[in-house]
Design a protein around this motif. Structure first.
Motif, PDB file in Angstrom:
ATOM      1  N   ALA A   1      19.791  -0.756  -2.907  1.00  0.00           N
ATOM      2  CA  ALA A   1      18.493  -1.960  -3.329  1.00  0.00           C
ATOM      3  C   ALA A   1      17.399  -0.100  -4.016  1.00  0.00           C
ATOM      4  O   ALA A   1      16.421  -0.330  -5.055  1.00  0.00           O
ATOM      5  N   VAL A   2      16.854   0.662  -2.226  1.00  0.00           N
ATOM      6  CA  VAL A   2      15.958   1.534  -2.715  1.00  0.00           C
ATOM      7  C   VAL A   2      15.762   2.553  -3.870  1.00  0.00           C
ATOM      8  O   VAL A   2      14.686   3.260  -4.534  1.00  0.00           O
TER       9      VAL A   2
ATOM     10  N   ARG B   1      15.970   2.066  -6.824  1.00  0.00           N
ATOM     11  CA  ARG B   1      15.584   0.903  -7.971  1.00  0.00           C
ATOM     12  C   ARG B   1      13.817   1.429  -8.463  1.00  0.00           C
ATOM     13  O   ARG B   1      12.737   1.133  -8.804  1.00  0.00           O
ATOM     14  N   ILE B   2      13.228   2.508  -7.209  1.00  0.00           N
ATOM     15  CA  ILE B   2      12.048   3.289  -7.178  1.00  0.00           C
ATOM     16  C   ILE B   2      12.531   4.267  -7.913  1.00  0.00           C
ATOM     17  O   ILE B   2      11.349   4.393  -8.243  1.00  0.00           O
TER      18      ILE B   2
ATOM     19  N   PHE C   1      10.175   3.536 -10.623  1.00  0.00           N
ATOM     20  CA  PHE C   1       9.214   2.919 -11.199  1.00  0.00           C
ATOM     21  C   PHE C   1       8.135   4.892 -10.646  1.00  0.00           C
ATOM     22  O   PHE C   1       7.312   4.712 -11.314  1.00  0.00           O
TER      23      PHE C   1
ATOM     24  N   SER D   1       4.967   6.293  -3.414  1.00  0.00           N
ATOM     25  CA  SER D   1       5.922   5.649  -3.744  1.00  0.00           C
ATOM     26  C   SER D   1       7.476   6.685  -3.793  1.00  0.00           C
ATOM     27  O   SER D   1       8.471   6.402  -2.769  1.00  0.00           O
TER      28      SER D   1
END
Lengths: 180, 237
Positions: free
Chosen positions: B38-39, B41-42, B45, B96
């Protein structure tokens, strides 16, 4: 008679003690074997490589995603399957080319390329490119980025809104002064 | 004075629409990446805000150059507005990136080229805004700030090419002229990244526009103060 009895009782105590020691050794060994059989592989990045004077790999350390450092020693049968940046895989064993193993691990450390290590009692059995990702975890990091992004955007828009209100007041006051 | 948060502002509607679509794609539509989970998906951004921060310094540089050429106040206002918004985007880019690095590299920060040049960009924004805040107001401040703005843009191509020039931990380029021809663009990742970049670009333009209007009002206040003090002087005489 009493000497014979004493000798027999001493010999019985010795046998008992030996049996207990043997049982202890066997149980400890079994526990170690069973725990070693269940040692999960460690995924992480290389954070330290130690070599001897000839440049052969002796030990290395890996940091997993929680930041825990795992140190592994090497033996002649340690197997490697490591890729370089171009994706070419190098497959070998410690006894075949110990200095190349050190070089490859240093390359991984510099590139932050993750590896997977299977081990028993801190001795690495295989060192390969990372084989599994943690799909179910790390959501906290994603949430943190999402929250920070929007918190900063909204904070900036609120700051602009407040600034606008102050300026509106100031313009109205100055226009009143100049009689417009 | 125009309201900066007009809900019927077409740019705000466009930003909100694109952002809504982008968030749906990021969190629901795009499949989870197999290696990082999932990480990863950063990325959707991190890359768009990095693009925003680089766009910001280009606008600062371009409008500073135009100010030096034309001496028109509107270019100076645009440079200030873009620098402020670029600083916000640059800050988010760094944060981020650090949060992403922690689970995949096991460190918050490394001294490699891409990260260092991105940090320099952030400091260029800080230096530009601090100079404007502390140097006495006037034409000289605007001229010198414009020169800083023009020079600041030199960092941008260095950031863009850093991952290819000094290949270290940061992944190589996936967008733009220097990206690999077999990069992920064109796949699901590319589609989501493109829409997310568009959404953040509209947010960037909306914020610059809002800050520009406020800067214009600040100039109006200065002008009104000057004229009211001038008329007061005339009344005294």
């Amino acid at each position: 008679m009493s000497n014979v009895t004493n000798t027999a009782s001493r010999s019985g105590a010795l046998r008992f003690a030996l049996t207990m020691i043997l049982a202890l050794v066997v149980s400890v060994s079994l526990t170690q074997i069973s725990s070693a059989a269940h040692t999960p592989p460690v995924n992480g990045i290389v954070v330290g490589v130690e070599t001897d004077d000839a440049g052969a790999l002796i030990r290395f350390a890996v940091a997993d995603s929680s930041g825990t450092i795992h140190t592994f020693t090497i033996f002649n049968g340690t197997e490697y399957g490591l890729e370089n940046q171009a994706g070419d895989r190098w497959v070998s064993m410690q006894e075949e080319d110990p200095s190349e193993a050190a070089r490859r691990l240093r390359d991984h450390r510099e590139r932050f390329a993750p590896i997977t290590v299977t081990s028993e009692n801190g001795t690495a059995f295989s060192v390969v490119e990372r084989e599994e990702g943690k799909l179910e975890t790390n959501l906290g990091y994603l949430f943190a980025v999402f929250a920070i992004t929007w918190a900063l955007f909204f904070a900036y828009v609120l700051y602009l809104g407040r600034k606008q209100r102050v300026l509106q007041h100031e313009i109205a006051r100055l226009e009143g002064l100049s009689g417009k | 004075m125009n309201k900066i948060l007009d809900l019927l502002d077409p740019l705000l509607i466009l930003s909100a629409t694109f952002m809504g679509v982008a968030l749906y794609l990021i969190f629901i539509w795009v499949p989870t990446e197999t290696n990082q989970g999932a990480v990863q998906r950063i990325l959707y951004f991190h890359v768009p805000v990095a693009w925003g921060s680089m766009l910001g310094i280009f606008v600062v540089s371009g409008s500073s150059f135009m100010y030096l050429l034309k001496k028109n106040e509107k270019w100076d206002r645009l440079a200030v507005a873009s620098a402020e918004v670029g600083l916000i985007f640059g800050g988010i880019m760094l944060l981020s990136g650090m949060i992403w690095a922690r689970p995949v590299w096991a460190v918050w920060w490394t001294g490699e080229a891409k990260l260092t040049t991105a940090l320099i960009l952030f400091f260029i924004y800080v230096a530009y805004l601090m100079f404007r805040a502390y140097f006495p107001p006037g034409a000289q401040r605007q001229r010198l700030a414009a020169i800083i703005g023009v020079i600041g843009a030199i960092d941008t191509p260095i950031i863009y090419f850093a991952a290819n020039l000094w290949s270290q931990a940061h992944p190589p380029l996936i967008t733009g002229p220097a990206a690999d021809s077999d990069s992920a663009l064109g796949s699901d990742l590319g589609t989501v990244l493109l829409i997310s970049t568009l959404a953040f670009s509209f947010v960037f333009i909306f914020m610059v526009q809002a800050r520009y209007k406020i800067r214009k009002s600040e100039d109006d206040v200065v002008e009104l103060k000057r004229s009211s003090s001038a008329s007061a002087m005339t009344g005294v005489n």
